[in-house]
Design a protein around this motif. Sequence first.
Motif, PDB file in Angstrom:
ATOM      1  N   LEU A  19       0.824  -1.218   0.000  1.00 22.64           N
ATOM      2  CA  LEU A  19       0.000   0.000   0.000  1.00 22.64           C
ATOM      3  C   LEU A  19       0.852   1.260   0.000  1.00 22.64           C
ATOM      4  O   LEU A  19       0.519   2.247  -0.645  1.00 22.64           O
ATOM      5  CB  LEU A  19      -0.930  -0.009   1.222  1.00 22.64           C
ATOM      6  N   LEU A  20       1.958   1.236   0.746  1.00 19.05           N
ATOM      7  CA  LEU A  20       2.832   2.408   0.804  1.00 19.05           C
ATOM      8  C   LEU A  20       3.414   2.742  -0.564  1.00 19.05           C
ATOM      9  O   LEU A  20       3.683   3.917  -0.866  1.00 19.05           O
ATOM     10  CB  LEU A  20       3.960   2.173   1.819  1.00 19.05           C
ATOM     11  N   LEU A  21       3.629   1.727  -1.377  1.00 24.32           N
ATOM     12  CA  LEU A  21       4.159   1.972  -2.715  1.00 24.32           C
ATOM     13  C   LEU A  21       3.177   2.766  -3.575  1.00 24.32           C
ATOM     14  O   LEU A  21       3.584   3.422  -4.536  1.00 24.32           O
ATOM     15  CB  LEU A  21       4.491   0.645  -3.403  1.00 24.32           C
ATOM     16  N   ARG A  22       1.885   2.729  -3.240  1.00 24.34           N
ATOM     17  CA  ARG A  22       0.872   3.394  -4.048  1.00 24.34           C
ATOM     18  C   ARG A  22       0.437   4.740  -3.466  1.00 24.34           C
ATOM     19  O   ARG A  22      -0.528   5.331  -3.926  1.00 24.34           O
ATOM     20  CB  ARG A  22      -0.363   2.482  -4.184  1.00 24.34           C
ATOM     21  N   HIS A  23       1.128   5.172  -2.385  1.00 23.67           N
ATOM     22  CA  HIS A  23       0.773   6.452  -1.773  1.00 23.67           C
ATOM     23  C   HIS A  23       2.015   7.317  -1.631  1.00 23.67           C
ATOM     24  O   HIS A  23       3.100   6.825  -1.295  1.00 23.67           O
ATOM     25  CB  HIS A  23       0.147   6.244  -0.392  1.00 23.67           C
ATOM     26  N   ASP A  24       1.843   8.626  -1.889  1.00 21.92           N
ATOM     27  CA  ASP A  24       2.918   9.592  -1.677  1.00 21.92           C
ATOM     28  C   ASP A  24       2.896  10.077  -0.232  1.00 21.92           C
ATOM     29  O   ASP A  24       1.899   9.943   0.484  1.00 21.92           O
ATOM     30  CB  ASP A  24       2.751  10.785  -2.631  1.00 21.92           C
ATOM     31  N   GLN A  25       4.007  10.685   0.182  1.00 23.07           N
ATOM     32  CA  GLN A  25       4.090  11.161   1.560  1.00 23.07           C
ATOM     33  C   GLN A  25       3.046  12.238   1.868  1.00 23.07           C
ATOM     34  O   GLN A  25       2.619  12.392   3.014  1.00 23.07           O
ATOM     35  CB  GLN A  25       5.494  11.708   1.844  1.00 23.07           C
ATOM     36  N   GLY A  26       2.642  12.958   0.880  1.00 24.70           N
ATOM     37  CA  GLY A  26       1.640  13.992   1.106  1.00 24.70           C
ATOM     38  C   GLY A  26       0.226  13.459   1.145  1.00 24.70           C
ATOM     39  O   GLY A  26      -0.722  14.194   1.461  1.00 24.70           O
ATOM     40  N   ASP A  27       0.063  12.198   0.843  1.00 26.44           N
ATOM     41  CA  ASP A  27      -1.271  11.580   0.824  1.00 26.44           C
ATOM     42  C   ASP A  27      -1.808  11.475   2.254  1.00 26.44           C
ATOM     43  O   ASP A  27      -1.065  11.229   3.215  1.00 26.44           O
ATOM     44  CB  ASP A  27      -1.156  10.184   0.207  1.00 26.44           C
ATOM     45  N   GLY A  28      -3.127  11.631   2.415  1.00 24.38           N
ATOM     46  CA  GLY A  28      -3.727  11.595   3.740  1.00 24.38           C
ATOM     47  C   GLY A  28      -3.605  10.241   4.425  1.00 24.38           C
ATOM     48  O   GLY A  28      -3.569  10.158   5.658  1.00 24.38           O
ATOM     49  N   ASP A  29      -3.547   9.162   3.651  1.00 25.79           N
ATOM     50  CA  ASP A  29      -3.466   7.817   4.229  1.00 25.79           C
ATOM     51  C   ASP A  29      -2.036   7.379   4.531  1.00 25.79           C
ATOM     52  O   ASP A  29      -1.830   6.348   5.188  1.00 25.79           O
ATOM     53  CB  ASP A  29      -4.094   6.796   3.276  1.00 25.79           C
ATOM     54  N   TYR A  30      -1.070   8.158   4.045  1.00 21.40           N
ATOM     55  CA  TYR A  30       0.328   7.727   4.164  1.00 21.40           C
ATOM     56  C   TYR A  30       0.736   7.598   5.644  1.00 21.40           C
ATOM     57  O   TYR A  30       1.359   6.600   6.049  1.00 21.40           O
ATOM     58  CB  TYR A  30       1.244   8.714   3.448  1.00 21.40           C
ATOM     59  N   ALA A  31       0.373   8.589   6.474  1.00 21.48           N
ATOM     60  CA  ALA A  31       0.756   8.569   7.894  1.00 21.48           C
ATOM     61  C   ALA A  31       0.120   7.381   8.612  1.00 21.48           C
ATOM     62  O   ALA A  31       0.748   6.755   9.478  1.00 21.48           O
ATOM     63  CB  ALA A  31       0.357   9.874   8.570  1.00 21.48           C
ATOM     64  N   ASP A  32      -1.125   7.047   8.265  1.00 16.82           N
ATOM     65  CA  ASP A  32      -1.780   5.904   8.896  1.00 16.82           C
ATOM     66  C   ASP A  32      -1.075   4.602   8.536  1.00 16.82           C
ATOM     67  O   ASP A  32      -0.893   3.708   9.380  1.00 16.82           O
ATOM     68  CB  ASP A  32      -3.245   5.835   8.466  1.00 16.82           C
ATOM     69  N   LEU A  33      -0.671   4.488   7.271  1.00 21.64           N
ATOM     70  CA  LEU A  33       0.035   3.282   6.842  1.00 21.64           C
ATOM     71  C   LEU A  33       1.387   3.154   7.529  1.00 21.64           C
ATOM     72  O   LEU A  33       1.820   2.048   7.887  1.00 21.64           O
ATOM     73  CB  LEU A  33       0.208   3.293   5.321  1.00 21.64           C
ATOM     74  N   VAL A  34       2.066   4.293   7.719  1.00 18.61           N
ATOM     75  CA  VAL A  34       3.348   4.266   8.429  1.00 18.61           C
ATOM     76  C   VAL A  34       3.148   3.794   9.864  1.00 18.61           C
ATOM     77  O   VAL A  34       3.947   3.023  10.407  1.00 18.61           O
ATOM     78  CB  VAL A  34       4.013   5.656   8.390  1.00 18.61           C
ATOM     79  N   GLN A  35       2.049   4.262  10.514  1.00 20.82           N
ATOM     80  CA  GLN A  35       1.751   3.810  11.877  1.00 20.82           C
ATOM     81  C   GLN A  35       1.533   2.296  11.935  1.00 20.82           C
ATOM     82  O   GLN A  35       2.007   1.615  12.841  1.00 20.82           O
ATOM     83  CB  GLN A  35       0.504   4.532  12.409  1.00 20.82           C
ATOM     84  N   ILE A  36       0.794   1.774  10.947  1.00 21.48           N
ATOM     85  CA  ILE A  36       0.571   0.325  10.886  1.00 21.48           C
ATOM     86  C   ILE A  36       1.907  -0.410  10.754  1.00 21.48           C
ATOM     87  O   ILE A  36       2.172  -1.394  11.444  1.00 21.48           O
ATOM     88  CB  ILE A  36      -0.358  -0.026   9.712  1.00 21.48           C
TER      89      ILE A  36
END
Length: 575
Positions: A231-248
């Motif tokens: 999933l992280l590969l499909r999101h940029d750092q500025g994306d709203g879901d990126y921080a949630d994925l990093v937490q996971i």
Amino acid sequence: MLTVGRNDTILFMNAAARHLVGDRLRSLDQLCPKLPLRSGAMNAITTRDGAQSCLMVELEGVAGRREVFLLPGIAAPEYQPDGWAFFDELPVPLLKLAATGEVQLSNRPARDLLGVDRCQNVRLGDLMEGLGRPITDWLGDAAAGRGTVHSEFMRVRRDDKEVFAQVSLNRVVEDGQAVLIAVLSDATKLKSLEAQFVQSQKMQAIGQLAGGVAHDFNNLLTAISGHCDLLLLRHDQGDGDYADLVQISQNANRAAALVSQLLAYSRKQTLRPEIMDLRDMLADLTHLLNRLVGEKVSLILRHDPVLARIRADKRQLEQVLMNLVVNARDAMPQGGEIRIVTENLVLDEPLRRGRAVVAPGRYVSVEVSDEGVGIAPDKLQKVFEPFYSTKRVGEGTGLGLSTAYGIVKQTGGFIFVESAPGQGARFQVLLPAHQDEAPPRSAPEPTPRIAGGRSDGVVLLVEDEAPVRAFASRALQMRGFTVLEAESAEDALELLAQKDLVVDVFVTDVVMPGLDGPTWVRQALRDRPGVHVVFMSGYAEETFSDSQAQIPNSVFLPKPFSLTELTDIVLRQMA
């Protein structure tokens, strides 16, 4: 001492009686030719040195049995005894008890065992504990003649040391009233061996449970962290879901660290041993340790100038020392001093510490001591058990010392603790000194990630866990590999039966239903000897290292692994 049954048959003779007589006798007339025996008086007996006079005391037991005590070397009294007058002279610890439990008489060996100067009119329950049911009920059954087993192991109530006694009750009728004769035997060594066996069985069972749980969790964490990487590969750092994925991803890594601690305790983690000098390792670790202890605590290191080298996993040994230092810090909330002392230790004889025996040889000792609150004696034996903590709820996992214990034991060493309330604690780690005098080998540098390379090969992926297989397949396909999937070893061998099928790398789980990884790979390599292999498992590499060593061009990838770790190791096997 003798136990005599009906018809004067000798049922038992203790070692002292056999030594005095020189043989194991069958009947009382072989010992005492002039019967009946006169209790409390001198009787002629036959010994190994011939006939001699001996003071004898006879006490009535249960079921027609009598206890006969021989007292050689003790002169007969001038007065006629009542049979109890020689109680104090008997060499066996004895108590005369009322049916309600009060001690009426005791002899000196019994008082020595109980650790008291006198115990007359003291209840047995005030002298001993640990029966598991009311002592009065047990005594009442024996006094009434109910049941047949009147022998129990009990703990003596002593403050100076731990003592266990086996207590055997014998019913005697005196003046129409039932009284009990309690024969005590020191069972401290027996109970110590029993406790050692029980503790060993418990630690082994917990270790097996921890290893099994860790394996299943590693499969789950591989799937969670792997799909999170996708999933992280499909999101940029500025994306709203990126921080949630990093937490996971970060919490999955924390869970993986917890599983690693379970594996460390169960001694089933993968170690990467190297020859090293502890002084160099501690020098590199000092900065981190100073940050861990904070400003209130001083960290003092003292080294042996000619410290021997050891062979251990540097990263795991660092974990051991950090855990010990953190525990020492937490024991000194007001601040204090932590000392780390290293020295060479040569044992010419076995070293016995508690229940452990350290074989003779050369060792490197590491001591971590503090000036903290100390550990109570009843808690000292439990500090290495997993999930046991003396800290308040929320302040510790209870895995720090158990992890240290597992790592040290898997390395072939020993860890000991000495402590008393208010006097701090001292942990000592003993590691075998490395005998080879070759120059120390530095830790292997991690293999750099291959940014490019052949990624058009064919990979046969064999994994029985569907989520792990789905993640691994997608990760490899994104890197350009052609992936053939199989959920079992049997399916993999069926695929390989196609002679025109070209496969470059086998990526396989180790533990699977049916054939395991090494078994099916050996079969497949008979027809395809040039294929490279990647074994992956939630168990430690050591559990199947012998099997892997027999398979050429094979490497090990521990679970949980990331997308990058998987694709990089497959690329290296392609090279």
